[in-house]
Design a protein around this motif. Structure first.
Motif, PDB file in Angstrom:
ATOM      1  N   CYS C  50       0.829  -1.215   0.000  1.00 24.04           N
ATOM      2  CA  CYS C  50       0.000   0.000   0.000  1.00 24.04           C
ATOM      3  C   CYS C  50       0.862   1.263   0.000  1.00 24.04           C
ATOM      4  CB  CYS C  50      -0.911   0.010   1.221  1.00 24.04           C
ATOM      5  SG  CYS C  50      -2.252  -1.192   1.112  1.00 24.04           S
ATOM      6  N   ARG C  51       1.915   1.257   0.814  1.00 29.51           N
ATOM      7  CA  ARG C  51       2.793   2.433   0.852  1.00 29.51           C
ATOM      8  C   ARG C  51       3.497   2.616  -0.494  1.00 29.51           C
ATOM      9  NH1 ARG C  51       3.259   1.948   6.768  1.00 29.51           N
ATOM     10  NH2 ARG C  51       4.340  -0.012   6.563  1.00 29.51           N
ATOM     11  N   LEU C  52       3.894   1.530  -1.112  1.00 23.67           N
ATOM     12  CA  LEU C  52       4.517   1.631  -2.430  1.00 23.67           C
ATOM     13  C   LEU C  52       3.533   2.199  -3.462  1.00 23.67           C
ATOM     14  CD1 LEU C  52       6.977  -0.413  -4.340  1.00 23.67           C
ATOM     15  CD2 LEU C  52       4.666  -0.378  -5.293  1.00 23.67           C
ATOM     16  N   ALA C  53       2.330   1.650  -3.495  1.00 22.03           N
ATOM     17  CA  ALA C  53       1.342   2.113  -4.490  1.00 22.03           C
ATOM     18  C   ALA C  53       0.993   3.581  -4.275  1.00 22.03           C
ATOM     19  CB  ALA C  53       0.087   1.246  -4.428  1.00 22.03           C
ATOM     20  N   ALA C  54       0.859   3.991  -3.018  1.00 22.39           N
ATOM     21  CA  ALA C  54       0.562   5.400  -2.730  1.00 22.39           C
ATOM     22  C   ALA C  54       1.681   6.309  -3.231  1.00 22.39           C
ATOM     23  CB  ALA C  54       0.357   5.596  -1.224  1.00 22.39           C
ATOM     24  N   GLY C  55       2.915   5.871  -3.063  1.00 24.42           N
ATOM     25  CA  GLY C  55       4.049   6.637  -3.566  1.00 24.42           C
ATOM     26  C   GLY C  55       4.007   6.773  -5.087  1.00 24.42           C
ATOM     27  N   TYR C  56       3.747   5.681  -5.764  1.00 26.79           N
ATOM     28  CA  TYR C  56       3.643   5.724  -7.233  1.00 26.79           C
ATOM     29  C   TYR C  56       2.571   6.715  -7.687  1.00 26.79           C
ATOM     30  CZ  TYR C  56       6.759   1.884  -8.668  1.00 26.79           C
ATOM     31  OH  TYR C  56       7.857   1.104  -8.960  1.00 26.79           O
ATOM     32  N   MET C  57       1.411   6.650  -7.028  1.00 29.55           N
ATOM     33  CA  MET C  57       0.334   7.566  -7.433  1.00 29.55           C
ATOM     34  C   MET C  57       0.688   9.007  -7.134  1.00 29.55           C
ATOM     35  SD  MET C  57      -3.164   5.456  -6.666  1.00 29.55           S
ATOM     36  CE  MET C  57      -2.591   4.651  -5.164  1.00 29.55           C
ATOM     37  N   SER C  58       1.306   9.258  -5.986  1.00 25.41           N
ATOM     38  CA  SER C  58       1.686  10.627  -5.613  1.00 25.41           C
ATOM     39  C   SER C  58       2.720  11.203  -6.580  1.00 25.41           C
ATOM     40  CB  SER C  58       2.258  10.662  -4.191  1.00 25.41           C
ATOM     41  OG  SER C  58       1.311  10.170  -3.261  1.00 25.41           O
ATOM     42  N   ARG C  59       3.517  10.318  -7.171  1.00 24.57           N
ATOM     43  CA  ARG C  59       4.516  10.779  -8.149  1.00 24.57           C
ATOM     44  C   ARG C  59       3.979  10.742  -9.572  1.00 24.57           C
ATOM     45  NH1 ARG C  59       7.645   7.506  -4.735  1.00 24.57           N
ATOM     46  NH2 ARG C  59       7.662   5.813  -6.235  1.00 24.57           N
ATOM     47  N   GLY C  60       2.736  10.322  -9.766  1.00 24.01           N
ATOM     48  CA  GLY C  60       2.205  10.218 -11.124  1.00 24.01           C
ATOM     49  C   GLY C  60       3.079   9.316 -11.982  1.00 24.01           C
TER      50      GLY C  60
END
Lengths: 109, 109, 109, 109
Positions: C50-60
Motif C-alpha cells: 500500500c505504501r509503495l502504491a501510494a508513492g507511485y500515485m503521488s509521483r504520477g
C-alpha cells in the motif's frame, strides 16, 4: 561513485534487513509465538530502518548521519532482543543487527 | 532458511535498488538534468519496487510471484530508459535493472 | 496537481497500510498468536504494498497501473484472511483492505 | 486502538510524503531543473522518512520517539529548501513538511 565510501555500511544494512525479515516470519512459525512477539515487532521495525538507511547512503543524501544514527538505535534494540532467543534465526539476526549497528554508528559519527 | 532459494534474486534486487538510487542523484548533477527527468523518475520507482520485492522474498511471503512480476516490469522500463544515456551511472543502472528483471521473471514464472 | 485524480486511492492505500500495521501488532498481543501467524505475515506484506502504491500515485509514475494491480492482489489476500478472525482490528483491517483493493482495481483497469 | 493517540502525526506524515512525492516529480518538469536538484533530493529523502515514521506509529513501535525525531530533522531540511522556491508545489510541500516536523517533534519529546 558517491556511494562507494558507504558500501560496507549499505551491505550491512541490506544483510540486516534480510536477517530481520527472515527472523520475523521464522518466529511466527515457532511453537511459542507469544514469547517471540517483541522479537517480531522489532524485526519489522529494524528491517524498515535498514532499508531506509541503505537508500540514504546510496543516494549520498544530506541526512545520512541522521538516518544512520536512527538505524543504529533500532539495530541495538533488535540485537539485544534476538540475543535472548536460542533459535538459529534469532542468533543470526542478532549478529546481523550488531554488525549493522557498528557500521551505522561509524557512519553517524 | 526460507529465503535461501531466493538469495540470488534478493541480491539482484538490492544491487538494483542501489544502482537506481545512485543513478537518480547522479542524474540530478548532470549538466542537462531536463534530459534525465524520465530516468530519475523511473530510478525512484524502480528502487522502491526492488526493496519491496527483496522484503517479500526475505519473508518467504505468499505474494512473492506477484511482487517479483511487478518488480520485473518496472526494472524493464528503467533498464530501457537508462540504456539511452551514455553516462556510467546510467549504463551501470541499466545493467543492474536488466539482471534484476531476469531474476524476478524467473521467480515470478 | 498530478496526483489529485488519484486522491481517493492514495487515501485508501494509506488507510489500509495503517490498518494492517495496527492489525499486525494487535495480533501479536492476542492469546493465541499462532492462529494469527498468516494474518500477521499478510499484514506486513500488505502495508508495504500500500505504501509503495501510494508513492507511485503521488509521483504520477508510469508504473501506476502495475503498482495498483499488484497492491490490489495483496489487499485481496489480506482482506480474506482478516475476515476469518472476529477481533475488531482484524475486521477493521479486512474492511480497509477491501476498500483499498477496489480503489486499486479501478486504478489498474 | 494503539495508534489513535498518534493519529494526527500519522496523518501529517502521509500528507507530507504525498506532498514531497508530488513536489519531486513536479520539480523534474520545471524549466530550470538544475536549480531544483537539492529540492528533489530532499523530497525523496523526506517522503521515505515520513512513510517510515507513520509505520512506526501505526505499529505502536518501541522506536517511535527515535523515528519521529529522525523524521522531524529531515522535514526541517526539506521545508527550508522548498520555502526558497515560488512554485505552488514547493510552497505546499514546505507547509506540509513544517506541519509534519511540528507533529513529529511533539511525538519525539
Amino acid at each position: 561513485m558517491a556511494h562507494q565510501k558507504h558500501q560496507s555500511c549499505i551491505d550491512a544494512c541490506y544483510a540486516c534487513a534480510q536477517a530481520c525479515d527472515h527472523c520475523a516470519v521464522s518466529c511466527l512459525q515457532e511453537q511459542d509465538v507469544k514469547m517471540m512477539a517483541r522479537c517480531i515487532a522489532l524485526d519489522i521495525d529494524c528491517a524498515a530502518a535498514c532499508r531506509l538507511a541503505a537508500g540514504y547512503m546510496s543516494r549520498g543524501s544530506e541526512g545520512i548521519k541522521q538516518a544512520c544514527a536512527f538505524c543504529a538505535q533500532i539495530c541495538r534494540l533488535c540485537a539485544e532482543e534476538c540475543a535472548k532467543h536460542k533459535m538459529d534465526h534469532c542468533q543470526a539476526c542478532s549478529d546481523a543487527c550488531r554488525r549493522c549497528a557498528e557500521e551505522c554508528e561509524r557512519m553517524a559519527a
